[in-house]
Design a protein around this motif. Structure first.
Motif: not given
Length: 394
Positions: A52-54, A124-129, A132-138, A200-205
């Motif tokens: 779905x991301x791609x 950039x939103x694609x890489x962010x998504x 985010x999925x990689x972080x959730x898996x980790x 990175x997410x906190x800085x962006x937000x």
């Protein structure tokens, strides 16, 4: 007021910019939901949901590129009647004090700014998504290790199926070593993402919140950091700009049709294909929104129909059983229903005896049943456990 509620002037309101920024996220959620509903009847659509991301990034890249090319605005901004304008600072050579607005000249977007806009809007939103999925898996892997302990033999996303009769033992060992190295490399990458992504997410937000707050307070003309980095202001489109955009789009398409080369049949085929592409792109905005609305409406319709079909049939309550008969040797019932048959006084703390349904004073019926083990009116066997207190006397 901190913002223009009426939407006057060329500067968009905070609500317009926020709605334009949140539209792609809402559109993705709606498309994913619609594909999920269709996948229940068409299983091949699950392949699209697996990527779905791609799929969404490719769709948005086509829409954003076409919108920036034709209207100088992103897909969502053009839907709200907004346009992107390049800001160029011109130095005042005379040195006299003039209004700062006179030093800002808005022009159409250049090719470089359009390409970078697509990068900020899609890439950039694609890489962010993906991050985010990689972080959730980790995080899930760490939670699993904390619950079940570390398992060195666990192999994720690696295919270990070998034909014992066709592949030698040496090749198997070499392949296992390569797979082990790949697993260790993937774990290192996942660990780095797990450690760096929250910052990175906190800085962006935080930067996004700061820019939106400054825009709301009318302290800056840039709604996001990306617009500031590109030197782009978002303005409302005037009627003349809309007409110029239509004429410019017609000229671009006419030029593309005139540059067609080849035999007449090939040119006709290319012209028909281009016309189909133009029509699809022109109605992409309204088509996507209409499709999402249609799927949501159909889902509501079928869900309501299924609820009506699956709802249990409500039958009328059964008639009450007949009143038990008064025994010949039992205590007669008084004519007034509020009188206790045992003490012939107005009932106090009314209680019903479950075996017969007659109501007495609690103290009267408790003493009688404890002594005689029966109902005083019908003489049916009873016990004190069958006495029920009533909180509303009839």
């Amino acid at each position: 007021m901190l913002f223009q509620v009426g939407g006057q002037g060329t500067r968009p309101t905070f609500f317009e910019m926020a709605a334009a920024q949140q539209l792609p996220t809402s559109l993705r959620a709606a498309l994913t939901y619609s594909l999920g509903v269709l996948a229940l009847r068409r299983p091949f659509l699950h392949k699209i949901l697996d990527f779905d991301d791609e799929f969404f990034a490719l769709l948005m890249m086509v829409l954003e590129s076409h919108s920036l090319r034709t209207t100088d605005a992103s897909f969502s901004e053009s839907l709200y009647g907004l346009r992107r304008r390049s800001i160029k600072l011109v130095l005042n050579k005379s040195g006299s004090n003039v209004d700062s607005n006179d030093n800002l000249h808005r022009s159409c977007l250049g090719r470089r700014q359009k390409v970078l806009s697509v990068v900020f809007l899609v890439v950039l939103p694609y890489f962010k998504s993906k991050l985010h999925s990689m972080y959730n898996k980790e995080r899930e892997a760490r939670l699993q290790e904390s619950l079940w302990g570390h398992d060195d033999g666990r192999l994720d996303d690696i295919d270990y199926f070998f034909h014992q009769g066709e592949i030698s033992q040496t090749r198997v060992e070499f392949q296992n070593m390569q797979d082990s190295n790949m697993i260790r490399f993937k774990k290192k990458i996942m660990a780095i993402v797990g450690a760096c992504y929250p910052w990175v997410h906190a800085t962006n937000e935080g930067l996004s919140f700061a820019y939106q707050l400054l825009y709301l307070l009318d302290a800056t003309g840039f709604f996001t950091l990306g617009l500031h980095a590109l030197g782009i202001h978002v303005c409302r489109a005037t009627g003349q700009e809309l007409m110029d955009s239509s004429s410019r789009l017609s000229k671009i398409r006419s030029g593309e049709l005139e540059r067609l080369r080849g035999p007449p049949w090939l040119k006709s085929f290319q012209r028909a294909l281009l016309n189909c592409v133009y029509t699809t792109l022109d109605y992409a905005q309204t088509g996507l929104i209409a499709a999402v609305f249609f799927f949501k409406m159909m889902e509501w319709w079928y869900q309501s129909a299924e609820e009506r079909m699956s709802a249990p049939t409500v039958y009328p309550p059964p008639p009450p059983p007949p009143h038990p008969k008064v025994a010949n040797d039992g205590i007669p019932l008084p004519p007034d229903r509020t009188i206790c048959p045992l003490c012939s006084q107005k009932r106090v703390n009314p209680s019903v005896l479950a075996v017969s349904g007659f109501v007495f004073c609690y103290s009267c019926i408790f003493k009688y049943v404890s002594q005689y083990k029966r109902c005083p009116v019908t003489l049916l066997p009873a016990s004190v456990e069958q006495i029920r207190r009533l909180f509303h006397d009839l």
